[in-house]
Design a protein around this motif. Structure first.
Motif, PDB file in Angstrom:
ATOM      1  N   UNK A   9       0.856  -1.321   0.062  1.00  0.00           N
ATOM      2  CA  UNK A   9      -0.167  -0.018  -0.024  1.00  0.00           C
ATOM      3  C   UNK A   9       0.752   1.232   0.156  1.00  0.00           C
ATOM      4  N   UNK A  10       2.187   1.337   0.467  1.00  0.00           N
ATOM      5  CA  UNK A  10       3.057   2.441   0.407  1.00  0.00           C
ATOM      6  C   UNK A  10       4.120   2.401  -0.901  1.00  0.00           C
ATOM      7  N   UNK A  11       3.921   1.534  -1.705  1.00  0.00           N
ATOM      8  CA  UNK A  11       4.971   1.269  -2.624  1.00  0.00           C
ATOM      9  C   UNK A  11       5.211   2.545  -3.313  1.00  0.00           C
ATOM     10  N   UNK A  12       4.141   3.358  -3.788  1.00  0.00           N
ATOM     11  CA  UNK A  12       4.265   4.561  -4.383  1.00  0.00           C
ATOM     12  C   UNK A  12       4.948   5.401  -3.659  1.00  0.00           C
ATOM     13  N   UNK A  13       4.709   5.750  -2.397  1.00  0.00           N
ATOM     14  CA  UNK A  13       5.252   6.700  -1.522  1.00  0.00           C
ATOM     15  C   UNK A  13       6.627   6.280  -1.104  1.00  0.00           C
ATOM     16  N   UNK A  22      13.472   1.862  -4.498  1.00  0.00           N
ATOM     17  CA  UNK A  22      13.190   2.409  -3.077  1.00  0.00           C
ATOM     18  C   UNK A  22      14.000   3.700  -2.629  1.00  0.00           C
ATOM     19  N   UNK A  23      13.344   4.922  -2.368  1.00  0.00           N
ATOM     20  CA  UNK A  23      14.129   5.922  -1.931  1.00  0.00           C
ATOM     21  C   UNK A  23      15.329   5.690  -1.059  1.00  0.00           C
ATOM     22  N   UNK A  69      13.342  12.953   7.085  1.00  0.00           N
ATOM     23  CA  UNK A  69      13.933  12.197   8.009  1.00  0.00           C
ATOM     24  C   UNK A  69      13.028  11.160   8.496  1.00  0.00           C
ATOM     25  N   UNK A  70      11.611  11.389   8.661  1.00  0.00           N
ATOM     26  CA  UNK A  70      10.641  10.459   8.829  1.00  0.00           C
ATOM     27  C   UNK A  70      10.344   9.341   7.633  1.00  0.00           C
ATOM     28  N   UNK A  71      10.560   9.951   6.711  1.00  0.00           N
ATOM     29  CA  UNK A  71      10.317   8.934   5.491  1.00  0.00           C
ATOM     30  C   UNK A  71      11.681   8.095   5.504  1.00  0.00           C
TER      31      UNK A  71
END
Length: 185
Positions: A9-13, A22-23, A69-71
């Motif tokens: 569900x978070x793949x795009x973010x 992945x970032x 930093x949170x991401x």
């Protein structure tokens, strides 16, 4: 299983729309989009235009890059859990075509693009479609219009320009040439 559902569900973010991975060292620009710091800087170095690779918002000066930093912490924690791949994806076996954008152990490609000559697994396929829909970059080296995906894959290191700006310059050059020919200038 619950963690896998949350990750999908978070793949795009969690995916950089430039490298489609992945970032890594994520930064956010004023329009709100996040990218790997290296990917964003490489993009801007190649095009000499400070625009968002995702929404194409153009900045007059290089915008302030804010480290997310949170991401970054969320990505680190998810990587530590070492989640297995989604059941619909399979790792490439000998004889299979591998995804050109997976890092580490590669997934089997489900499609190949005849424009940029790259192969994509299920995860990296949709971002390619999204990036390929819009030909907004002009490769001055090859004299052709390309998408953001092709900037990274097939035209890395080439001289680039924003398509609209290049069109305006060519039109202006055409008017100046015609005026000089007619003796107006």
């Amino acid at each position: 299983m619950m963690a896998e559902a949350q990750l999908s569900g978070l793949q795009d973010e969690l995916t950089c729309s430039v490298c489609l991975d992945t970032l890594t060292d994520p930064v956010t620009i004023p329009c709100g989009h996040s990218f790997c710091l290296k990917c964003l800087m490489d993009c801007w170095d190649q095009s000499q235009v400070y625009s968002c690779p995702r929404c194409r918002h153009t900045f007059m000066l290089m915008p302030e890059l804010n480290r997310d930093t949170l991401l970054n912490e969320v990505i680190k924690k998810l990587k530590m859990k070492a989640l297995s791949p989604p059941p619909s994806q399979k790792y490439a076996s000998p004889g299979d075509v591998e995804c050109d954008f997976c890092t580490g152990k590669k997934f089997r490609a489900v499609k190949s693009c005849l424009t940029c000559m790259a192969s994509y697994c299920q995860t990296h396929l949709q971002p390619h479609y999204d990036g390929d829909k819009s030909l907004e970059i002009f490769c001055k080296t090859d004299e052709m219009c390309i998408c953001m995906m092709c900037v990274v894959t097939g035209h890395n290191g080439h001289k680039m320009a924003e398509l609209e700006r290049e069109r305006e310059e060519k039109q202006l050059m055409g008017v100046e040439s015609a005026s000089a020919f007619l003796g107006v200038i």
